[in-house]
Each structure stands twice: as C-alpha cells, then as structure tokens.
Motif scaffolding. Sequence first.
Motif, mmCIF file in Angstrom:
data_model
loop_
_atom_site.group_PDB
_atom_site.id
_atom_site.type_symbol
_atom_site.label_atom_id
_atom_site.label_comp_id
_atom_site.label_asym_id
_atom_site.label_seq_id
_atom_site.Cartn_x
_atom_site.Cartn_y
_atom_site.Cartn_z
ATOM 1 N N LEU A 133 23.618 75.649 22.945
ATOM 2 C CA LEU A 133 24.181 76.274 24.150
ATOM 3 C C LEU A 133 24.305 75.236 25.268
ATOM 4 O O LEU A 133 25.332 75.149 25.946
ATOM 5 C CB LEU A 133 23.282 77.433 24.591
ATOM 6 C CG LEU A 133 23.689 78.134 25.896
ATOM 7 C CD1 LEU A 133 25.066 78.770 25.757
ATOM 8 C CD2 LEU A 133 22.663 79.192 26.292
ATOM 9 N N LEU A 134 23.255 74.416 25.438
ATOM 10 C CA LEU A 134 23.288 73.383 26.479
ATOM 11 C C LEU A 134 24.402 72.364 26.232
ATOM 12 O O LEU A 134 25.093 71.938 27.156
ATOM 13 C CB LEU A 134 21.931 72.691 26.580
ATOM 14 C CG LEU A 134 20.881 73.502 27.342
ATOM 15 C CD1 LEU A 134 19.474 73.027 27.007
ATOM 16 C CD2 LEU A 134 21.107 73.405 28.840
ATOM 17 N N ASP A 135 24.568 71.984 24.948
ATOM 18 C CA ASP A 135 25.670 71.062 24.626
ATOM 19 C C ASP A 135 26.998 71.671 25.044
ATOM 20 O O ASP A 135 27.864 71.002 25.608
ATOM 21 C CB ASP A 135 25.712 70.777 23.113
ATOM 22 C CG ASP A 135 24.530 69.909 22.678
ATOM 23 O OD1 ASP A 135 23.942 69.227 23.547
ATOM 24 O OD2 ASP A 135 24.182 69.917 21.481
ATOM 25 N N LEU A 136 27.146 72.957 24.753
ATOM 26 C CA LEU A 136 28.393 73.644 25.075
ATOM 27 C C LEU A 136 28.609 73.678 26.595
ATOM 28 O O LEU A 136 29.714 73.435 27.085
ATOM 29 C CB LEU A 136 28.348 75.066 24.507
ATOM 30 C CG LEU A 136 29.631 75.878 24.645
ATOM 31 C CD1 LEU A 136 30.742 75.236 23.824
ATOM 32 C CD2 LEU A 136 29.429 77.322 24.189
ATOM 33 N N ILE A 137 27.528 73.956 27.327
ATOM 34 C CA ILE A 137 27.643 74.011 28.798
ATOM 35 C C ILE A 137 28.149 72.673 29.324
ATOM 36 O O ILE A 137 29.090 72.613 30.128
ATOM 37 C CB ILE A 137 26.276 74.354 29.442
ATOM 38 C CG1 ILE A 137 25.864 75.782 29.098
ATOM 39 C CG2 ILE A 137 26.338 74.185 30.955
ATOM 40 C CD1 ILE A 137 24.454 76.154 29.541
ATOM 41 N N LEU A 138 27.532 71.579 28.845
ATOM 42 C CA LEU A 138 27.946 70.256 29.334
ATOM 43 C C LEU A 138 29.415 69.995 29.027
ATOM 44 O O LEU A 138 30.134 69.402 29.832
ATOM 45 C CB LEU A 138 27.092 69.149 28.705
ATOM 46 C CG LEU A 138 25.638 69.049 29.148
ATOM 47 C CD1 LEU A 138 25.008 67.771 28.605
ATOM 48 C CD2 LEU A 138 25.493 69.080 30.660
ATOM 49 N N SER A 139 29.874 70.466 27.848
ATOM 50 C CA SER A 139 31.264 70.186 27.476
ATOM 51 C C SER A 139 32.233 70.949 28.366
ATOM 52 O O SER A 139 33.405 70.628 28.455
ATOM 53 C CB SER A 139 31.503 70.562 26.013
ATOM 54 O OG SER A 139 31.497 71.974 25.888
ATOM 55 N N LYS A 140 31.748 71.998 29.053
ATOM 56 C CA LYS A 140 32.644 72.811 29.887
ATOM 57 C C LYS A 140 32.790 72.257 31.302
ATOM 58 O O LYS A 140 33.641 72.707 32.057
ATOM 59 C CB LYS A 140 32.094 74.243 30.014
ATOM 60 C CG LYS A 140 32.061 75.003 28.726
ATOM 61 C CD LYS A 140 33.359 75.717 28.464
ATOM 62 C CE LYS A 140 33.205 76.677 27.309
ATOM 63 N NZ LYS A 140 34.338 76.659 26.394
ATOM 64 N N PHE A 141 31.910 71.341 31.697
ATOM 65 C CA PHE A 141 32.043 70.807 33.057
ATOM 66 C C PHE A 141 33.315 69.978 33.118
ATOM 67 O O PHE A 141 33.451 68.989 32.415
ATOM 68 C CB PHE A 141 30.848 69.920 33.430
ATOM 69 C CG PHE A 141 29.580 70.695 33.603
ATOM 70 C CD1 PHE A 141 29.601 71.976 34.124
ATOM 71 C CD2 PHE A 141 28.355 70.144 33.245
ATOM 72 C CE1 PHE A 141 28.425 72.699 34.281
ATOM 73 C CE2 PHE A 141 27.180 70.858 33.402
ATOM 74 C CZ PHE A 141 27.221 72.139 33.920
#
Length: 437
Positions: free
Chosen positions: A155-163
Amino acid sequence: MGNLVAIVGRPNVGKSTLFNRLTQTRQAIVSEVAGTTRDRQYGKCEWGGKEFSVVDTGGWVVNSDDVFEGEIRKQVKLAIDEADVILFVVDVENGVTDLDDQVASILRRSKTPVILVANKVDNNNQQYAAAEFYSFGLGDPYCVSALSGSGTGDLLDLILSKFTQKMDEVVEEDIPRFAVVGRPNAGKSSIVNAFIGEERHVVTDIAGTTRDSIYTKYDKFGFQFYLVDTAGIRKKNKVNEDLEFYSVMRAIRSIENSDVCILMLDATRGIEGQDLNIFSLIQRNQKGLVVVVNKWDLVEDKSEKVIKTFENAIRERLAPFSDFPIIFASAMTKQRIFKVLESAVQVYKNRQRRVPTARLNEEMLPLIEAYPPPSNKGKYIKIKYCTQLPNTQIPSFVFFANLPQYVKEPYRRFLENQMRQRWDFTGTPINIFIRQK
C-alpha cells in the motif's frame, strides 16, 4: 516538500488503526465504540526514503446520528480539496454499506487520486469477499489488515507512486519563509494585508510544490522574505464549515513549507485548544515561532501588569518551550506590524546560528562540572566535550558522555536553558543529543 495523504471512510472501518500502522504510533485512542477517535490525527510516515504527512479525518466526526452522514461528506470534500492522495477505507466484515456508496460517489467525481483500501482482510477467503468493492468504480480494492500490518508495505509503495509533484522548488534558499497561522478569525488575513500594505512590493508569486501553497516574495522595510500563502487566505471558506478540522488541515501545509511560523492569537479570547493544536504542529515540524497577540487595540487595560500576566499565561500553556517572542499588535491599526517582521527575521537568523566548538566547550564544560547530571545507581556521569552538528534544520548539539543512557530529560532541559541564556536561540527549537564518547 510535504505530500499529504488523507484517510477517509465511515466510522469503525479501522481508519485509526491504519493511521497508527502508517505513522508507527499508538497515539490514536482506538476502541470498539464507533466514533471514539478524538485525537488530533496528524502524523508523519517515512517509507522508501520519502516522508509524507498522514491525516485521519475520522478524528473530527461530531458523533450524533443525524449529522453523521453530513459530517462525513464534509470531511471527504475537504480531503479532496487538501490532500494529494486519498485512502478510502472500507471493511470486508461489513461489505458495502449505504454510507460507503455515498462516499464513493463523491470520490468518483474528484480529481485527487483515490486508493480503495479493503481493511480487516485477515485470511485468504476474505480476499475474495473484497471483490464486491469493485462496485464503487474506484478500481482495484487493496487488501490489508491494519491490525496485523499485512499488505501495508504494498500500500505504501502504491501511495508513493501516486504523488505527482515533480515541480522543483523555485524558491531562493537564503530568504526566510514565513507562514501566518492561527485559528479562524484570529486576524491572519488582516495581518497579511498589513504586511503587504497598499503599495504592493510583490516581486513574484511562486507556486510551491504543494497544491495550494504559494510563496509570495516581498521586499518590505529592508527585509526580503517569502510569505507562504495557502489557499485559505485566498478563498474565503464557508463560515459554517467545521472550522476546527478546516483550520488544522489548512495549517499543516503552511507550517511544513515555512521556516518561521507567525502564530496569531486573539487578544479578546486568550489561548484556546485550537491554538494549542496548531502550536503542536509547529513544534512537531521543528519550526521557528513568533507569537502575535492580535486585536490589542480592543483591549481596554494595556498596563504593564496585564501584559506580563498575558505573556506568562501564554508561556505556561506552551511550556516546556517558552523561549519565543510575544508581540502585542493590531493588524487593523498596523500597530507593531514592523516588529512582527523584525522578530520573525531574527528568529530565522537564530535558526541558522552556529556556536564555535571552542566557545561552546569554554562556556558549557565548567558549568557541567559545577552542576553534573545526577548520578544513577551509584555511577557518575561525565560529559567531556560538546559540539554543534553541521547542516541541521535547527541548531543541534551533541554532548559526549560516558553513560549517555543515564542523562535524563530534566538535565537536557537544564543544558538547553543554559545555552539559551548564553546565545540567542529565541524562537527556535534546539536539539540536544547525548552520545557515547
């Protein structure tokens, strides 16, 4: 600069547990009763070498059934306005509820990236149950268990990719950045207008990396500085909004993007809980502080005694950090406006202050010898050397000791106070580390 992630969803889906998991704290009060989160839900999360802020909107629900849905709607809309990424949390145990559907329909229309998080997925069978969340039209549900932590790394990886922000800061380094913060109606807009005056010496407006932080560069009274202006000052928000939540969300942005915060208090109201929330944001981000008691023109009795009482009350409420300027001003009559800027510039300089190592040892070692740290379990603590760390955000000092683990908080505070008496660190926090020599 700061990315902001907001967690939204109906009560009891585990927003607080997820917040704790991401920020690695236990600060939220988590219990089985719906709507118990009353903590100010703001924290930092570090992942893959990047840091971002997380806000759990659940902390602001006014818990009574008739306003429940309205409140949640309001929060979701605010999250859309303010955050860079939204985590929409639902839970597999209850499946899709009407309230989830309402939230989803608001989120579908938003431009902000939304990640659908299916919580309470503790085994494989429940992963299949998560399929029903496709009905929201928000893409793949991400299965996690906030309680055990499974799935949160992905989930954290995904969050970073959305910035999305790739914009570089165009802000010149050696010019201070000031943020004017405070609760609604404390006079933020008025003081900004008073700074600027009619003859606008506005050099440039530079859009910061964050959605709405604009750096406006001023050249006033011989000072050059940027005012961090969040959209809050630009658009008059609807007055009947849930102001408390609103102003904290607004403040996070400005505080993270500034060097020195000018905290506005209302002379006619004193210090309130909301002021303390904003103050703790300033502290947590280790920013400089100037406190401005605004609307001083409305106070009848301006005697020395009243001023002293007022000052002491403020310093007591904000203790243990009490070494900051307090200025009694009036944005309306422009009284002491210049002084506010002057103090903010001084605090900025104090943040950059370097104490030569020789001077530091000369002053501090005799003092430490005269007042050593109290011995612990019959062991004597010796501090032989101290130095200032280079290139830190705020002045940071290391004291080398034989038994650093025995030097406790009160002694640290003693060292800090002694240093504040000898060098001007007014308005800036300082770090004191005790390390093995």
